[in-house]
Design an enzyme around this catalytic site. Sequence first.
Site: not given
Length: 288
Positions: A32, A35, A38-39, A63, A150-151, A188-189
């Site tokens: 989403m 980035l 993790g991405h 979502q 897996e996050k 991201s959050r």
Amino acid sequence: MALPILRTTEELRAQLRDWRCAGESVGLVPTMGALHEGHLSLVRLCRAATTRTCVTLFVNPKQFAPSEDLARYPRDEAADAALLEAEGADALYAPDVGDVYGPGFATRVVVDALGDDLEGAFRPGFFEGIATVVTKLLMKALPDAAFFGEKDYQQLVVIRRLVADLDIPVAIEAAPTVREADGLAAASRNAYLSPAERKRAPRLFRAITYVARTVGAGGDADRACADARQTLLDAGFTNVDYVAVRDAETLGPPAYPARPARVLAAARLGTTRLIDNVAVAPEPARDA
Ligand code: AMP
């Protein structure tokens, strides 16, 4: 060469057709945007596994509940594209909502039970939105493999289930969670956290690590989860949605050590909701 940005399903399919004709294998990395490392770890994994890497960037409205952060979700396509180009991705599919959900769109993909539990219990419709969009992205691209973190452990289990149930011919590959130096899972959050909240945030990882260690050493799971919940509240978390130990494959009741288990948690710091999870592993033998 500049990273090609594909806006429509036709452009995506034309690009994939060219690669297929040239004998390339294709990996898909759905995101989403906004980035972070993790991405990028997924992009690296994809590049190592396939000869072409296509990243998707789509903030999926299905979502997000009406009360959630769709409008303020962080968006910076130019920065994302620059990161992906530097990382060696081969294309970015960044459609608008109309290309994904066309006029009259009426189909929902629902993964029973798995999608109603844990995150699903606190975010009604969340996994239906994810299952629907991931099914669409996989069907649009039909890559050889698709890469997920897996996050978002429950998401990974839901996606594996739907791919098996719908006979989608795509290998689902998982990447371990990338963390900041203090243990906080990259997300991201995290950008929403105030400096004071950011300092407290790694407590979530510490709390689930404590549960994993306790269960790994043969301790009581319910009690460890209750202790972790209280520790988080004492540390200033506003709310703890769940701390749970589950079977790592089915997310049903755990049968550790006969079967692998996972600790999953979600908690709120102010207005920011954080989720995290870790594997239960046997305690290493200690020297006397
Ligand atoms: P999102 O953009 O949040 O939908 O995430 C896109 C993909 O990146 C999902 O497969 C996530 O599980 C994965 N992801 C997000 N954060 C991390 C992280 N810290 N480590 C590994 N993968 C991650």
